[in-house]
Design a protein around this motif. Structure first.
Motif, PDB file in Angstrom:
ATOM      1  N   GLN A 120       0.818  -1.413   0.092  1.00  0.00           N
ATOM      2  CA  GLN A 120      -0.112  -0.002  -0.178  1.00  0.00           C
ATOM      3  C   GLN A 120       0.920   1.296   0.024  1.00  0.00           C
ATOM      4  O   GLN A 120       0.465   2.248  -0.376  1.00  0.00           O
ATOM      5  N   ASN A 121       2.078   1.171   0.541  1.00  0.00           N
ATOM      6  CA  ASN A 121       2.953   2.347   0.570  1.00  0.00           C
ATOM      7  C   ASN A 121       3.454   2.534  -0.651  1.00  0.00           C
ATOM      8  O   ASN A 121       4.454   3.425  -0.989  1.00  0.00           O
ATOM      9  N   CYS A 122       3.605   1.770  -1.698  1.00  0.00           N
ATOM     10  CA  CYS A 122       3.992   1.787  -3.114  1.00  0.00           C
ATOM     11  C   CYS A 122       3.410   3.070  -3.857  1.00  0.00           C
ATOM     12  O   CYS A 122       2.215   3.192  -4.060  1.00  0.00           O
ATOM     13  N   LEU A 123       4.060   4.161  -4.393  1.00  0.00           N
ATOM     14  CA  LEU A 123       3.648   5.401  -4.686  1.00  0.00           C
ATOM     15  C   LEU A 123       3.225   5.243  -6.433  1.00  0.00           C
ATOM     16  O   LEU A 123       2.940   6.313  -6.923  1.00  0.00           O
ATOM     17  N   VAL A 124       3.623   4.138  -6.919  1.00  0.00           N
ATOM     18  CA  VAL A 124       3.314   3.851  -8.263  1.00  0.00           C
ATOM     19  C   VAL A 124       2.259   3.013  -8.520  1.00  0.00           C
ATOM     20  O   VAL A 124       2.303   1.968  -7.907  1.00  0.00           O
ATOM     21  N   GLU A 125       1.323   3.024  -9.310  1.00  0.00           N
ATOM     22  CA  GLU A 125       0.232   2.241  -9.489  1.00  0.00           C
ATOM     23  C   GLU A 125       0.701   1.004 -10.226  1.00  0.00           C
ATOM     24  O   GLU A 125       1.613   1.373 -11.206  1.00  0.00           O
ATOM     25  N   ARG A 126       0.199  -0.102 -10.094  1.00  0.00           N
ATOM     26  CA  ARG A 126       0.669  -1.293 -10.708  1.00  0.00           C
ATOM     27  C   ARG A 126       0.389  -1.213 -12.328  1.00  0.00           C
ATOM     28  O   ARG A 126       1.543  -1.532 -12.993  1.00  0.00           O
TER      29      ARG A 126
ATOM     30  N   ARG B 223      -0.089  -8.636 -15.360  1.00  0.00           N
ATOM     31  CA  ARG B 223      -0.816  -8.438 -14.312  1.00  0.00           C
ATOM     32  C   ARG B 223      -0.700  -9.975 -13.375  1.00  0.00           C
ATOM     33  O   ARG B 223      -0.175 -10.931 -13.776  1.00  0.00           O
ATOM     34  N   GLY B 224      -1.105  -9.553 -12.083  1.00  0.00           N
ATOM     35  CA  GLY B 224      -1.205 -10.564 -11.067  1.00  0.00           C
ATOM     36  C   GLY B 224      -1.979 -11.800 -11.650  1.00  0.00           C
ATOM     37  O   GLY B 224      -2.991 -11.444 -12.472  1.00  0.00           O
TER      38      GLY B 224
ATOM     39  N   THR C 248      11.868   2.809 -11.718  1.00  0.00           N
ATOM     40  CA  THR C 248      10.414   3.156 -11.869  1.00  0.00           C
ATOM     41  C   THR C 248       9.770   3.280 -10.592  1.00  0.00           C
ATOM     42  O   THR C 248       9.210   4.458 -10.100  1.00  0.00           O
ATOM     43  N   VAL C 249      10.001   2.534  -9.595  1.00  0.00           N
ATOM     44  CA  VAL C 249       9.377   2.607  -8.239  1.00  0.00           C
ATOM     45  C   VAL C 249      10.111   3.593  -7.294  1.00  0.00           C
ATOM     46  O   VAL C 249       9.408   4.499  -6.958  1.00  0.00           O
ATOM     47  N   THR C 250      11.503   3.868  -7.666  1.00  0.00           N
ATOM     48  CA  THR C 250      12.219   4.653  -6.677  1.00  0.00           C
ATOM     49  C   THR C 250      11.916   6.052  -7.096  1.00  0.00           C
ATOM     50  O   THR C 250      11.559   7.084  -6.320  1.00  0.00           O
TER      51      THR C 250
END
Length: 381
Positions: free
Chosen positions: A297-303, A319-320, A373-375
């Protein structure tokens, strides 16, 4: 573009198919029997029955397990839709249960809550190659008088408590689709320790025919077959089996190489706080058929944004794992089902490229683009 997956097929498989074609025996025959015997020996099962794909393997497994109209079979929604479809094929009802967030495999506590007088079996999926807790589910089935069927579509080469998946229970189904660890183009296998299941599965895959083609061909006396029960045309060809034999010879090496890629990913991402990596518990051995990462939930980029960014950088993702109850077919048949854990896992998970041979440069490229990308999303916030 770095693909999400690709089969590892070489000139050896091509030559095996070529040689088989020239024998003149290209449908179910001696190569199929050889593949079955070698696959049974590899898994430690007494018997193996080759079929056209894993979906047909699951369908036949439902039949030999005695499942039919009015019965319920508990299974995960979080699995390819064939898992649930195989239950519907025999007129039974799939009852969807939740999964464990860390492994994507069935949550045994939630499964037990869903057992009713109509429950006939549990269909246990070894999701993306990570073994489920077979012993715990077998004990639960024994306690309630249920059948345990393993959907091991993704689990060829995986192991549970030191034994290869395929020998722990009486019905285990495998896939040889191109997305799987070894492939025959398409195809499936059922392993069993029950001679009764073995004999009936062979009948059912070939229209219930009492004598198969190979036996009639080799006989020095006239043989007239009978069709003992209504069966199906679920046979594997000798061409596929010849490829499968060569693939099986390489399976342990392929798994070793896949685990190296997975280990590299884990090392690259272990310090990223907003992701959850695959969990391989003590006694569980995954073939890493897929490598799935959960975005916390604390990841600031949407999947989906992350997937698009990686695609633009030349990295394919998926996707998952799907949730069958949210597919149109099951939304219409079984509306208003809510499985919040499964839904969240599908919506917040991303599957990264993993195949053999995958170069260290490709692994590094995927790792760097993912981490960057995540960072970047965290920095920009």
């Amino acid at each position: 573009m770095i693909p999400i997956a690709k089969p590892f097929l070489t000139e050896e498989e091509a030559q095996a198919a070529y040689d088989t074609i020239l024998t003149g025996w290209i449908t179910q025959g001696p190569r199929v029997q050889e593949f079955e015997e070698k696959f049974a020996a590899y898994t430690g099962a007494k018997y193996a029955v080759a079929v056209s794909n894993c979906t047909t393997a699951l369908h036949l497994s439902m039949i030999v397990a005695g499942i039919g109209p009015g019965d319920e079979v508990i299974c995960p929604s979080m699995s390819y839709i064939a898992t649930a479809n195989s239950i519907k094929y025999v007129g039974a009802t799939p009852v969807f249960a939740e999964v464990q967030p860390e492994t994507y495999n069935l949550d045994i506590a939630d499964v037990e809550k869903r057992i009713t007088k109509r429950t006939k079996a549990i269909l246990l999926v070894h999701q993306i190659g990570m073994p489920a807790d077979i012993d715990a589910f077998q004990e639960l089935c024994d306690r309630y008088g249920l059948r345990l069927i393993e959907d091991a579509a993704c689990a060829a080469g995986s192991a549970y408590k030191g034994k290869k998946i395929g020998s722990h229970s009486d019905i285990v189904c495998f896939s040889f689709h191109p997305r799987k660890v070894i492939s025959t183009g398409d195809g499936g296998m059922i392993t069993t320790n029950s001679q009764d299941h073995f004999e009936r599965l062979k009948l059912l895959r070939q229209h219930g025919m009492s004598v198969n083609d190979r036996v009639r061909h080799e006989s020095v006396k006239m043989i007239f077959e009978d069709h003992i029960e209504i069966g199906y045309n679920y046979r594997m060809t000798d061409i596929q089996a010849a490829v499968g034999i060569k693939q099986l010879e390489k399976l342990d090496w392929i798994v070793e190489e896949r685990r190296k890629v997975a280990a590299a990913y884990i090392a690259a991402f272990q310090d990223i706080d907003c992701v959850r990596l695959p969990l391989e518990k003590n006694g569980y051995f995954s073939n890493y058929q897929s490598f799935s990462i959960y975005l916390k939930q604390n990841c600031l980029v949407e999947r989906n944004t992350l997937m698009q960014e990686l695609l633009q950088r030349g990295v394919a993702t998926r996707r998952g794992i799907m949730t069958s109850h949210r597919e149109t077919a099951y939304k219409n048949l079984m509306p208003n089902i809510e499985l919040p854990i499964s839904q969240d896992l599908q919506d917040r998970s991303i599957i990264l490229p993993l195949f053999v041979p995958m170069t260290s440069e490709e692994v590094e490229t995927v790792s760097n683009h993912f981490a960057q990308t995540v960072t970047a999303a965290s920095i920009c916030s």
